[in-house]
Design a protein around this motif. Sequence first.
Motif, PDB file in Angstrom:
ATOM      1  N   ALA A  31       0.767  -1.503   0.054  1.00 46.77           N
ATOM      2  CA  ALA A  31      -0.192  -0.058  -0.330  1.00 46.77           C
ATOM      3  C   ALA A  31       1.341   1.167  -0.283  1.00 46.77           C
ATOM      4  O   ALA A  31       0.664   2.038  -0.674  1.00 46.77           O
TER       5      ALA A  31
ATOM      6  N   PHE B  69      -6.127   3.589   1.012  1.00 48.14           N
ATOM      7  CA  PHE B  69      -6.551   2.306   2.045  1.00 48.14           C
ATOM      8  C   PHE B  69      -7.326   2.499   2.678  1.00 48.14           C
ATOM      9  O   PHE B  69      -7.908   0.916   3.210  1.00 48.14           O
TER      10      PHE B  69
ATOM     11  N   LEU C   1      -6.947  -3.575  -4.515  1.00 49.51           N
ATOM     12  CA  LEU C   1      -5.457  -2.211  -4.691  1.00 49.51           C
ATOM     13  C   LEU C   1      -5.888  -1.243  -5.951  1.00 49.51           C
ATOM     14  O   LEU C   1      -5.933  -0.693  -6.242  1.00 49.51           O
TER      15      LEU C   1
END
Length: 287
Positions: A57, A155, A115
């Motif tokens: 991340a 996130f 993601l």
Amino acid sequence: MNSFRIPEMAKQYTEYDMIQNHTDLPEFPELRTRLLFAFLSGSTKYHTSSELYSLAASLVQLGLDTHDQVTPSNEQKEKKAARSRQLQVLAGDYFSSRFYHLLSQAGQIDMIKQLAGAICDVNRMKMSLYTKMKQLKVTAEDYLHQTVEIKSQLFLAFSEVMAEVYDQTWPEILQAYSKCEVLFEEIFRIESASNLHGSWGFWHILQHGTKEERKQLHADEPDHAKIRTLMHKYHISSLLYQMLETHIKQLHNKIGQLDSDKLVSELFHIAEPFLRFLSKPKVLEDI
């Protein structure tokens, strides 16, 4: 592992001589990465993946932030400036690609999808805000809200893995920290009048200022002395400090409601830089 060492782990990807010698990188997204790591470390199911997910991340976010530093057009013809711009593009692509490599090696295909979707969402949100800003259709409140959304969106991709315990808490805490982070950055941004354009203070003055004052904000060559006068008149620094203090208190209340002493302790520790900053003597505009 309980120790937070993600920034050190990321250096193997960020500390290349060519990048360091020819361009500047944005700040490592340590606060949000530390926050993610703290929540994942407290999860029974995802404890062993906490470092992998946090590193992936952070590299994606660093890639997005690096691309944000690229100038819209290559009007700067100097060789050094052109090389820096090119390396920013390449470095951003490289950081973003590392998350795919790391997660694919670990067989984390679902997280790659999460993601990748979040990256698309972040870029869409940035374009939406940019368009509204160009059209002058943004209020100071809109700017703050949308900037916080952009900062936290990547996130939020981990919300599903938090469902085990923190399904509601994770998004709330993440956005609360992100808002404090945005306000913190805005305070430092306006230390120079030349940085006012496009900031929270810019939209606040545009919203509340007179016609003549709005013209000053849009001048091709702004008079920094006049801009500074406007910043004092509308108490931009004072308002930002007050909002940061208010949101820090709200954040502490949210943290205090958690039922994990270990997580509460870590979250208070992560918030310490904000508290130290607010405790320092500061010179604000006369109200």
